[in-house]
Each structure stands twice: as structure tokens, then as C-alpha cells.
Design a protein around this motif. Structure first.
Motif, PDB file in Angstrom:
ATOM      1  N   ILE A  80      33.855  43.911  41.625  1.00  0.00           N
ATOM      2  CA  ILE A  80      33.660  42.547  42.402  1.00  0.00           C
ATOM      3  C   ILE A  80      35.062  42.358  42.948  1.00  0.00           C
ATOM      4  O   ILE A  80      36.288  42.790  42.369  1.00  0.00           O
ATOM      5  CB  ILE A  80      33.452  41.652  41.354  1.00  0.00           C
ATOM      6  N   ALA A  81      35.599  42.168  44.071  1.00  0.00           N
ATOM      7  CA  ALA A  81      36.712  41.662  44.796  1.00  0.00           C
ATOM      8  C   ALA A  81      37.056  40.241  44.881  1.00  0.00           C
ATOM      9  O   ALA A  81      36.362  39.426  44.712  1.00  0.00           O
ATOM     10  CB  ALA A  81      36.665  42.434  46.148  1.00  0.00           C
ATOM     11  N   ASN A  82      38.310  40.139  44.896  1.00  0.00           N
ATOM     12  CA  ASN A  82      38.853  38.790  45.156  1.00  0.00           C
ATOM     13  C   ASN A  82      38.590  37.825  44.070  1.00  0.00           C
ATOM     14  O   ASN A  82      38.096  36.544  44.374  1.00  0.00           O
ATOM     15  CB  ASN A  82      38.464  38.128  46.634  1.00  0.00           C
ATOM     16  N   VAL A  83      38.655  38.058  42.744  1.00  0.00           N
ATOM     17  CA  VAL A  83      38.321  37.246  41.654  1.00  0.00           C
ATOM     18  C   VAL A  83      39.186  36.449  41.412  1.00  0.00           C
ATOM     19  O   VAL A  83      40.584  36.844  41.276  1.00  0.00           O
ATOM     20  CB  VAL A  83      37.885  38.114  40.386  1.00  0.00           C
ATOM     21  N   ASP A  84      39.103  34.872  41.039  1.00  0.00           N
ATOM     22  CA  ASP A  84      40.084  34.297  40.738  1.00  0.00           C
ATOM     23  C   ASP A  84      40.177  34.172  39.113  1.00  0.00           C
ATOM     24  O   ASP A  84      41.391  33.737  38.603  1.00  0.00           O
ATOM     25  CB  ASP A  84      39.995  32.533  41.391  1.00  0.00           C
ATOM     26  N   GLN A  85      39.132  34.231  38.391  1.00  0.00           N
ATOM     27  CA  GLN A  85      39.103  33.858  36.972  1.00  0.00           C
ATOM     28  C   GLN A  85      37.890  34.535  36.446  1.00  0.00           C
ATOM     29  O   GLN A  85      36.936  34.802  37.312  1.00  0.00           O
ATOM     30  CB  GLN A  85      39.406  32.418  36.858  1.00  0.00           C
ATOM     31  N   HIS A 165      35.795  25.968  43.828  1.00  0.00           N
ATOM     32  CA  HIS A 165      36.719  26.596  45.056  1.00  0.00           C
ATOM     33  C   HIS A 165      37.281  27.728  44.446  1.00  0.00           C
ATOM     34  O   HIS A 165      38.489  28.236  44.804  1.00  0.00           O
ATOM     35  CB  HIS A 165      37.806  25.522  45.565  1.00  0.00           C
ATOM     36  N   LYS A 166      36.594  28.521  43.615  1.00  0.00           N
ATOM     37  CA  LYS A 166      37.057  29.651  42.996  1.00  0.00           C
ATOM     38  C   LYS A 166      36.026  30.593  43.077  1.00  0.00           C
ATOM     39  O   LYS A 166      34.809  30.269  42.889  1.00  0.00           O
ATOM     40  CB  LYS A 166      37.742  29.454  41.503  1.00  0.00           C
ATOM     41  N   ILE A 167      36.246  31.866  42.575  1.00  0.00           N
ATOM     42  CA  ILE A 167      35.409  33.009  42.494  1.00  0.00           C
ATOM     43  C   ILE A 167      35.322  33.416  41.013  1.00  0.00           C
ATOM     44  O   ILE A 167      36.395  33.566  40.528  1.00  0.00           O
ATOM     45  CB  ILE A 167      35.609  34.122  43.442  1.00  0.00           C
ATOM     46  N   THR A 168      34.469  32.901  40.271  1.00  0.00           N
ATOM     47  CA  THR A 168      34.531  33.245  38.700  1.00  0.00           C
ATOM     48  C   THR A 168      33.360  34.486  38.365  1.00  0.00           C
ATOM     49  O   THR A 168      32.374  34.235  39.050  1.00  0.00           O
ATOM     50  CB  THR A 168      34.189  31.837  37.942  1.00  0.00           C
ATOM     51  N   VAL A 169      33.834  35.142  37.573  1.00  0.00           N
ATOM     52  CA  VAL A 169      32.802  36.020  36.934  1.00  0.00           C
ATOM     53  C   VAL A 169      32.859  35.864  35.579  1.00  0.00           C
ATOM     54  O   VAL A 169      33.773  35.353  34.766  1.00  0.00           O
ATOM     55  CB  VAL A 169      33.587  37.613  37.100  1.00  0.00           C
ATOM     56  N   VAL A 170      31.613  35.678  35.252  1.00  0.00           N
ATOM     57  CA  VAL A 170      31.098  35.611  33.801  1.00  0.00           C
ATOM     58  C   VAL A 170      30.940  36.732  33.090  1.00  0.00           C
ATOM     59  O   VAL A 170      29.915  37.531  33.507  1.00  0.00           O
ATOM     60  CB  VAL A 170      29.838  34.675  33.728  1.00  0.00           C
ATOM     61  N   CYS A 171      31.637  37.005  32.019  1.00  0.00           N
ATOM     62  CA  CYS A 171      31.400  38.136  31.347  1.00  0.00           C
ATOM     63  C   CYS A 171      31.196  37.980  29.760  1.00  0.00           C
ATOM     64  O   CYS A 171      31.264  36.917  29.285  1.00  0.00           O
ATOM     65  CB  CYS A 171      32.508  39.314  31.352  1.00  0.00           C
ATOM     66  N   GLY A 172      30.570  39.063  28.998  1.00  0.00           N
ATOM     67  CA  GLY A 172      30.139  38.709  27.684  1.00  0.00           C
ATOM     68  C   GLY A 172      29.204  39.693  27.196  1.00  0.00           C
ATOM     69  O   GLY A 172      28.339  40.033  28.034  1.00  0.00           O
ATOM     70  N   PRO A 173      28.879  39.733  25.781  1.00  0.00           N
ATOM     71  CA  PRO A 173      27.678  40.462  25.411  1.00  0.00           C
ATOM     72  C   PRO A 173      26.369  39.787  25.995  1.00  0.00           C
ATOM     73  O   PRO A 173      26.415  38.571  26.190  1.00  0.00           O
ATOM     74  CB  PRO A 173      27.822  40.284  24.015  1.00  0.00           C
TER      75      PRO A 173
END
Length: 348
Positions: A80-85, A165-173
Motif C-alpha cells: 500500500i502506498a502513501n499511507v498516513d497512519q 482526510h488520511k489514508i489509514t491502514v488497519v493491521c492486527g491478528p
């Protein structure tokens, strides 16, 4: 018509769903392919890329990606590109939160140079003192933290201002509520949700590919395919830099040696009574075992580090490849007489 600029929100097979920066003829999204020139140049199109689309076919709502605009950053896995948080999600129960697993995810996220926020879910399954204990714990580690429930009340709405107004990636088990959270935040999208295994007390994977979902307040959020054992940083110096506790101590003091690994070296300012220091030493020794050409010398066996079903490291012996390699049929029949070899040759 001039070229269009859009955001790649999903990649499936050789097709890319691109959300245009400005709608044209009432069309907001195009199904695109990648121009052959980009493929020959080895340029991969990732979710989160801003791209230039040419030759739009408005009746068919199709186009071709001709150029990838410069990226601010890129997550390697998933791409994933251009991730803010990054939002790291962990459950307080079913499956329960575990320091080792949380730390492994944090170490992976630290290497991406983006903002990190920890979210604990399933708050309705534990008592308030347990919730406060984890809040205090993460604060001592150096991370912002929220505790929410996705089934009782609306306390998950406290996350919305952080997402705007951000690109957020959700991660975790798996099984901690990533898909459930995104379904709350994007009610117009159809998102699959799985159940936790009654036998293993672990989640089942429901997300099969990476996709950006638009948020009502602006911005994008992406679910990621669950994985249970993130990787350690590639060298000891990067491992130390991935611990906020170590960074905080080095900002106030310095070690005697510039290449200090904060293990047994004299004059180290990092060693001390802080919670995750034993965990840091465990990861350091694991990393040294992985990077050393011969982890054990003399008559001791050569080993490799594996992970069990709970994510805990364990050592397994390395088998002798010459001893355990499967022999070919010709090698198995080397004792045959010449006539038998001719028969074998005819069969092969």
C-alpha cells in the motif's frame, strides 16, 4: 480530453479500480489496466497510488494507467502506498491480548515511518481495571491507545476524528475486529466478517485482498489480510530504534560505545528495569541467531528458529541435506546389472 488523475483503491488480478480526483460525466471510478510500458519498466501499481489515466472509455467506464505519480512511502506487505497512519487492533479477550504478539506488530509498524495508533477491541468482555491496565501499559511503552467495543455502545466513534482526510491502514491478528470496525466506519460498503474459532480461540481470515474504503468524513481506510507473526527488523541497530523506550533513554543519555547492542556492554544507558527490556533481549538474541552463519559451534547441533501456533519462537534442528534428500530412481537402482539399467532407462 486531457489525462485524468485518480487514486488506486483496489487491485485484483490485472485490473485496478481507480477513483478519479474529480468526477466526469457523473462517473467517479474507472476499471483500469496497466500500460505495457509500465510493466516493461518493472513499475508495480499499488493500492494507494495516485496515477495518471489515459484513453478513458466512458460508456464502459474503463481506462489505462499510463503513469504512477511519486509516492510518499510504501508498505511492503501488504503493498500500500502513501499511507498516513497505521491502526494496530488487538482484542482484550477472545483472543486475549498478549505482550509478545503486540510487540511484534509494533516492531513491524515502527519500521514503516508512519504514525502508529493502538486500538483495543472487545472492551465489553473485560472489567474496567483491565482496560485501564492496558491503557497505562501502552502509555508507558510510548503509544497512544484507545479501548472500544464494536458490539456495545458507540465508543468506536472516538476514532473518527483521527481518520479524517488520511489514508489509514488497519493491521492486527485475525479475529480482533478489523473488518467489523471498517464496517462501522463505512456503512455503505459490503464487508465480510468472520467468527473466532471455538477450538483455537483465533480469528479466521475474511479479508482476501487489500482495498481502500472511502470514509464519510473524508479520507480512506484499508483492511489488510491477517497475519500472525510479523518479522523482526533486519539488524540489531534497527531493532533498538524500534523501541520508543530505548529512543527515550538515548535522547537523555548516551552509551559508552556507539555500536552498543544494549545487552552486556559496559556503560550502557538503556539497560534497566523497564517492562519490555527482557523482550528486547529475547528478540536481539533471536535476530543474532538468524543472522549468524553458525549459531552453534563445536559438537552442538545447527538449529533454525521457528514459531509455534501461539507465535512463540522455538528452535528446531537443521537436517543434513545430503542425508535427507530424496534420491532419484537411478540412484536407488545403482546396484542393478547393466540389463536392468537398460530396462530402467526405457521406463524413464
Amino acid at each position: 480530453m486531457s489525462d485524468l488523475v485518480g487514486l488506486v483503491r483496489a487491485v485484483q488480478a490485472n485490473y485496478y479500480r481507480v477513483r478519479l480526483r474529480e468526477a466526469v460525466n457523473g462517473i467517479e471510478e474507472l476499471l483500469c489496466v496497466r500500460r505495457a510500458r509500465l510493466k516493461k519498466m518493472g513499475q508495480q501499481v499499488c493500492v494507494g497510488d495516485w496515477v495518471v489515466v489515459t484513453h478513458p472509455d466512458w460508456p464502459g467506464q474503463r481506462g489505462a494507467i499510463a503513469e504512477i505519480l511519486p509516492r510518499r512511502n510504501q508498505l511492503p506487505r501488504p503493498a500500500i502506498a502513501n499511507v498516513d497512519q497505521i491502526f494496530l487492533l488487538f482484542a482484550l479477550a477472545d483472543p486475549p491480548a498478549e505482550v509478545h504478539q503486540i510487540s511484534r506488530f509494533l516492531l513491524t509498524a515502527e519500521g514503516l515511518n508512519v504514525q502508529i495508533h493502538v486500538v483495543f477491541t472487545k472492551a465489553d468482555l473485560v472489567l474496567l481495571p483491565v482496560q485501564q491496565q492496558w491503557r497505562d501499559r501502552l502509555h508507558q511503552w510510548g503509544y497512544a491507545c484507545d479501548v472500544i467495543s464494536l458490539t456495545v455502545g458507540n465508543d468506536w466513534q472516538c476514532l473518527q476524528p483521527r481518520l479524517a482526510h488520511k489514508i489509514t491502514v488497519v493491521c492486527g491478528p485475525s479475529g480482533v475486529g478489523k473488518s467489523s470496525l471498517i464496517r462501522h466506519l463505512t456503512p455503505r460498503e459490503e464487508i465480510r466478517i468472520g467468527a473466532v474459532s471455538d477450538h483455537w480461540h483465533r480469528g479466521r481470515h475474511t479479508t482476501r485482498h487489500v482495498e481502500l474504503f472511502p470514509l464519510l468524513q473524508g479520507g480512506w481506510i484499508a483492511d489488510t489480510p491477517g497475519f500472525n507473526q510479523p518479522e523482526l527488523p533486519p539488524d540489531p541497530q534497527q531493532l533498538a530504534a524500534a523501541f520508543p523506550e530505548i529512543r527515550q533513554r538515548l535522547s537523555k543519555d548516551r552509551c559508552l560505545f556507539d555500536n552498543c547492542c544494549h545487552d552486556q556492554e559496559p556503560g550502557c544507558c538503556v539497560r534497566g528495569d523497564w517492562e519490555r527490556y527482557p523482550l528486547y533481549l529475547e528478540y536481539l538474541h533471536e535476530l543474532e541467531a538468524l543472522t549468524s552463519p553458525e549459531p552453534f559451534l563445536g559438537n552442538l547441533p545447527r538449529v533454525k528458529v521457528k514459531s509455534d501456533s501461539q507465535g512463540q519462537p522455538r528452535l528446531e534442528p537443521l537436517l543434513d541435506p545430503k542425508k535427507y534428500r530424496r534420491r532419484s530412481r537411478r540412484q536407488q537402482h545403482q546396484h542393478l546389472n547393466p540389463m536392468a539399467e537398460e530396462v530402467l532407462d526405457s521406463e524413464l
